[in-house]
Design a protein around this motif. Structure first.
Motif, PDB file in Angstrom:
ATOM      1  N   GLU A 249      24.979  17.311  -4.208  1.00 30.83           N
ATOM      2  CA  GLU A 249      25.424  18.039  -5.397  1.00 30.83           C
ATOM      3  C   GLU A 249      26.628  17.312  -6.007  1.00 30.83           C
ATOM      4  O   GLU A 249      27.390  16.652  -5.303  1.00 30.83           O
ATOM      5  CB  GLU A 249      25.796  19.470  -4.995  1.00 30.83           C
ATOM      6  CG  GLU A 249      26.042  20.400  -6.164  1.00 30.83           C
ATOM      7  CD  GLU A 249      26.227  21.852  -5.723  1.00 30.83           C
ATOM      8  OE1 GLU A 249      26.145  22.120  -4.504  1.00 30.83           O
ATOM      9  OE2 GLU A 249      26.437  22.709  -6.602  1.00 30.83           O
ATOM     10  N   VAL A 250      26.806  17.446  -7.327  1.00 25.82           N
ATOM     11  CA  VAL A 250      27.928  16.813  -8.027  1.00 25.82           C
ATOM     12  C   VAL A 250      29.059  17.831  -8.173  1.00 25.82           C
ATOM     13  O   VAL A 250      28.838  18.953  -8.640  1.00 25.82           O
ATOM     14  CB  VAL A 250      27.491  16.314  -9.422  1.00 25.82           C
ATOM     15  CG1 VAL A 250      28.696  15.769 -10.202  1.00 25.82           C
ATOM     16  CG2 VAL A 250      26.402  15.257  -9.302  1.00 25.82           C
ATOM     17  N   PHE A 251      30.274  17.422  -7.768  1.00 26.29           N
ATOM     18  CA  PHE A 251      31.464  18.259  -7.940  1.00 26.29           C
ATOM     19  C   PHE A 251      32.478  17.485  -8.774  1.00 26.29           C
ATOM     20  O   PHE A 251      33.009  16.469  -8.319  1.00 26.29           O
ATOM     21  CB  PHE A 251      32.086  18.614  -6.593  1.00 26.29           C
ATOM     22  CG  PHE A 251      31.263  19.577  -5.792  1.00 26.29           C
ATOM     23  CD1 PHE A 251      31.501  20.941  -5.855  1.00 26.29           C
ATOM     24  CD2 PHE A 251      30.227  19.119  -4.984  1.00 26.29           C
ATOM     25  CE1 PHE A 251      30.733  21.839  -5.123  1.00 26.29           C
ATOM     26  CE2 PHE A 251      29.457  20.010  -4.252  1.00 26.29           C
ATOM     27  CZ  PHE A 251      29.709  21.379  -4.322  1.00 26.29           C
ATOM     28  N   CYS A 252      32.724  17.970  -9.984  1.00 28.42           N
ATOM     29  CA  CYS A 252      33.757  17.359 -10.824  1.00 28.42           C
ATOM     30  C   CYS A 252      35.009  18.223 -10.703  1.00 28.42           C
ATOM     31  O   CYS A 252      34.961  19.431 -10.948  1.00 28.42           O
ATOM     32  CB  CYS A 252      33.296  17.273 -12.278  1.00 28.42           C
ATOM     33  SG  CYS A 252      34.549  16.554 -13.370  1.00 28.42           S
ATOM     34  N   ALA A 253      36.122  17.594 -10.318  1.00 25.70           N
ATOM     35  CA  ALA A 253      37.361  18.356 -10.120  1.00 25.70           C
ATOM     36  C   ALA A 253      38.042  18.665 -11.446  1.00 25.70           C
ATOM     37  O   ALA A 253      38.985  19.457 -11.483  1.00 25.70           O
ATOM     38  CB  ALA A 253      38.306  17.587  -9.203  1.00 25.70           C
ATOM     39  N   GLY A 254      37.595  18.036 -12.549  1.00 23.52           N
ATOM     40  CA  GLY A 254      38.278  18.251 -13.818  1.00 23.52           C
ATOM     41  C   GLY A 254      39.690  17.690 -13.747  1.00 23.52           C
ATOM     42  O   GLY A 254      39.914  16.634 -13.179  1.00 23.52           O
ATOM     43  N   SER A 255      40.637  18.423 -14.292  1.00 20.41           N
ATOM     44  CA  SER A 255      42.038  18.009 -14.227  1.00 20.41           C
ATOM     45  C   SER A 255      42.844  19.087 -13.514  1.00 20.41           C
ATOM     46  O   SER A 255      42.743  20.270 -13.853  1.00 20.41           O
ATOM     47  CB  SER A 255      42.607  17.787 -15.632  1.00 20.41           C
ATOM     48  OG  SER A 255      44.015  17.630 -15.542  1.00 20.41           O
ATOM     49  N   ALA A 256      43.667  18.650 -12.550  1.00 18.30           N
ATOM     50  CA  ALA A 256      44.511  19.616 -11.837  1.00 18.30           C
ATOM     51  C   ALA A 256      45.698  20.052 -12.667  1.00 18.30           C
ATOM     52  O   ALA A 256      46.325  21.070 -12.366  1.00 18.30           O
ATOM     53  CB  ALA A 256      44.991  19.005 -10.521  1.00 18.30           C
ATOM     54  N   THR A 257      46.028  19.302 -13.708  1.00 17.38           N
ATOM     55  CA  THR A 257      47.311  19.537 -14.395  1.00 17.38           C
ATOM     56  C   THR A 257      47.192  19.791 -15.894  1.00 17.38           C
ATOM     57  O   THR A 257      48.194  20.087 -16.536  1.00 17.38           O
ATOM     58  CB  THR A 257      48.232  18.306 -14.203  1.00 17.38           C
ATOM     59  OG1 THR A 257      47.551  17.156 -14.709  1.00 17.38           O
ATOM     60  CG2 THR A 257      48.585  18.086 -12.742  1.00 17.38           C
ATOM     61  N   MET A 258      46.018  19.665 -16.489  1.00 16.73           N
ATOM     62  CA  MET A 258      45.896  19.793 -17.945  1.00 16.73           C
ATOM     63  C   MET A 258      46.012  21.260 -18.349  1.00 16.73           C
ATOM     64  O   MET A 258      45.275  22.117 -17.861  1.00 16.73           O
ATOM     65  CB  MET A 258      44.552  19.219 -18.412  1.00 16.73           C
ATOM     66  CG  MET A 258      44.425  19.147 -19.915  1.00 16.73           C
ATOM     67  SD  MET A 258      42.914  18.249 -20.383  1.00 16.73           S
ATOM     68  CE  MET A 258      43.131  18.205 -22.162  1.00 16.73           C
ATOM     69  N   HIS A 259      46.941  21.536 -19.246  1.00 17.08           N
ATOM     70  CA  HIS A 259      47.252  22.905 -19.653  1.00 17.08           C
ATOM     71  C   HIS A 259      45.986  23.666 -20.041  1.00 17.08           C
ATOM     72  O   HIS A 259      45.195  23.198 -20.857  1.00 17.08           O
ATOM     73  CB  HIS A 259      48.223  22.854 -20.839  1.00 17.08           C
ATOM     74  CG  HIS A 259      48.633  24.197 -21.343  1.00 17.08           C
ATOM     75  ND1 HIS A 259      49.210  25.155 -20.530  1.00 17.08           N
ATOM     76  CD2 HIS A 259      48.538  24.756 -22.570  1.00 17.08           C
ATOM     77  CE1 HIS A 259      49.460  26.239 -21.237  1.00 17.08           C
ATOM     78  NE2 HIS A 259      49.058  26.037 -22.486  1.00 17.08           N
ATOM     79  N   GLU A 260      45.798  24.803 -19.425  1.00 18.90           N
ATOM     80  CA  GLU A 260      44.702  25.736 -19.669  1.00 18.90           C
ATOM     81  C   GLU A 260      43.335  25.269 -19.155  1.00 18.90           C
ATOM     82  O   GLU A 260      42.335  25.943 -19.352  1.00 18.90           O
ATOM     83  CB  GLU A 260      44.598  26.100 -21.163  1.00 18.90           C
ATOM     84  CG  GLU A 260      45.819  26.901 -21.627  1.00 18.90           C
ATOM     85  CD  GLU A 260      45.720  27.352 -23.059  1.00 18.90           C
ATOM     86  OE1 GLU A 260      45.079  26.652 -23.861  1.00 18.90           O
ATOM     87  OE2 GLU A 260      46.297  28.409 -23.372  1.00 18.90           O
ATOM     88  N   LEU A 261      43.305  24.094 -18.520  1.00 22.87           N
ATOM     89  CA  LEU A 261      42.051  23.643 -17.895  1.00 22.87           C
ATOM     90  C   LEU A 261      42.241  23.356 -16.406  1.00 22.87           C
ATOM     91  O   LEU A 261      41.338  22.824 -15.764  1.00 22.87           O
ATOM     92  CB  LEU A 261      41.525  22.375 -18.588  1.00 22.87           C
ATOM     93  CG  LEU A 261      40.861  22.546 -19.956  1.00 22.87           C
ATOM     94  CD1 LEU A 261      40.441  21.189 -20.501  1.00 22.87           C
ATOM     95  CD2 LEU A 261      39.665  23.491 -19.879  1.00 22.87           C
ATOM     96  N   GLU A 262      43.402  23.706 -15.857  1.00 22.82           N
ATOM     97  CA  GLU A 262      43.731  23.294 -14.484  1.00 22.82           C
ATOM     98  C   GLU A 262      42.673  23.778 -13.483  1.00 22.82           C
ATOM     99  O   GLU A 262      42.277  24.939 -13.498  1.00 22.82           O
ATOM    100  CB  GLU A 262      45.080  23.882 -14.056  1.00 22.82           C
ATOM    101  CG  GLU A 262      46.263  23.475 -14.920  1.00 22.82           C
ATOM    102  CD  GLU A 262      46.557  24.469 -16.042  1.00 22.82           C
ATOM    103  OE1 GLU A 262      45.663  25.268 -16.388  1.00 22.82           O
ATOM    104  OE2 GLU A 262      47.674  24.446 -16.569  1.00 22.82           O
ATOM    105  N   GLY A 263      42.250  22.847 -12.629  1.00 25.66           N
ATOM    106  CA  GLY A 263      41.278  23.210 -11.604  1.00 25.66           C
ATOM    107  C   GLY A 263      41.218  22.161 -10.514  1.00 25.66           C
ATOM    108  O   GLY A 263      41.779  21.062 -10.641  1.00 25.66           O
TER     109      GLY A 263
END
Ligand SMILES: [Fe+2]
Ligand SMILES: [Fe+2]
Length: 303
Positions: A249-263
């Protein structure tokens, strides 16, 4: 074993802090664009990274993975700040594995000067050094009896400002194919780590200007992995998706620090498989979403 996966922290210091020697030949327009526009959404990146390290410390994490884009433009000052900022992860008992993002290999000069390799010296070691074909890549880590990590470099400079595509060199893909066939890797749950996501959140391919140029070849190498996951970033949204015909399976962490998108993601691996929980920012620190039915990565295979 427990794995914390974060990405795309994009430490930037603002235009005023970039030494003039870092500007010649740089994608000036792209850099100003980042720092004046999207870059503002990373203004609290250092504070958030400190909070993420505290979360990691409190969670009995065995391995921390960062899938790249530590910096905004790969300047020396950004790299020095990013390296200092990840030190809490490095000194913790957890292992640390990382790959470069396109913002870390921003120009040919940054690559020529080996700024990424120099900054993360000592953190790019491999348990299978004979498998390296380009600098430190691929990095292989064998953790306990349960986990193998294969980290690839998919990032490269893009001299044209409107392009930010990546490519995993064929030599690394061939090396990965050989690594995956090794018995000490096959018996473990395999994390393939790459900066570039092989798809978007809905499973469709990314655009040619932003995505992984040779995504088909990459997925063909990964397709037969029976117990594993593909960990990535670059797309600044946290998502998981299963692609038809592809084992992991693909897991994209996105951004840990981008305002309002943190994940970010937290994975628990045992002899039966892997379960994943999404992490989010509460405004003061990081926490986990409640576990949802079907959160085990191996459950999706039966759907
Ligand atoms: Fe990024
Ligand atoms: Fe990126």
């Amino acid at each position: 074993m427990r794995v914390l996966h974060f990405s795309d922290i994009h430490i930037s210091l603002g235009l005023a802090r970039i030494p003039m020697r870092d500007w010649p030949g740089k994608r000036l327009a792209g850099g100003i664009n980042f720092l004046r526009g999207r870059g503002r959404r990373f203004e609290r990146a250092l504070y958030k990274l400190d909070r993420l390290a505290a979360f990691s410390d409190s969670g009995e994490v065995d391995l921390v993975v960062c899938s790249g884009d530590f910096t905004a433009m790969g300047t020396r000052a950004e790299f020095a700040t990013a390296r200092a900022a990840i030190q809490p992860f490095v000194v913790s008992p957890a292992e640390f594995v990382c790959v470069a993002g396109n913002h870390d290999l921003y120009t040919r000069a940054v690559v020529r000067q080996r700024r990424f390799e120099t900054t993360f010296e000592g953190l790019l070691d491999s348990d299978l050094p004979d498998s390296r074909v380009e600098g430190p890549w691929p990095i292989v880590r064998l953790l306990g009896d349960d986990i193998a990590v294969v980290a690839l470099n998919s990032a490269k400079p893009n001299p044209v400002p409107w392009r930010s595509s990546g490519r995993i060199p064929n030599r690394q893909l061939e090396a990965t194919r050989a690594i995956l066939a090794r018995p000490e890797v096959q018996k473990r749950f395999v994390f393939i780590v790459t900066h570039y996501a092989p798809c978007l959140a809905d499973g469709r391919p990314d655009t040619p200007a932003h995505g992984l140029e040779n995504v088909g070849e990459f997925l063909e190498v990964c397709a037969g992995i029976e117990r594993g996951a593909i960990l990535c970033g670059h797309v600044h949204h946290t998502f998981r998706v299963r692609l038809p015909g592809i084992g992991p399976e693909v897991f994209c962490a996105g951004s840990a620090t981008m305002h309002e998108l943190e994940g970010f993601w937290l994975y628990d691996v045992d002899s039966d498989g892997m379960s994943a929980r999404r992490g989010l920012w509460s405004g003061h620190g990081y926490e986990l979403e409640p576990a949802a039915p079907g959160s085990r990565s191996d459950e999706g295979k039966r759907e």
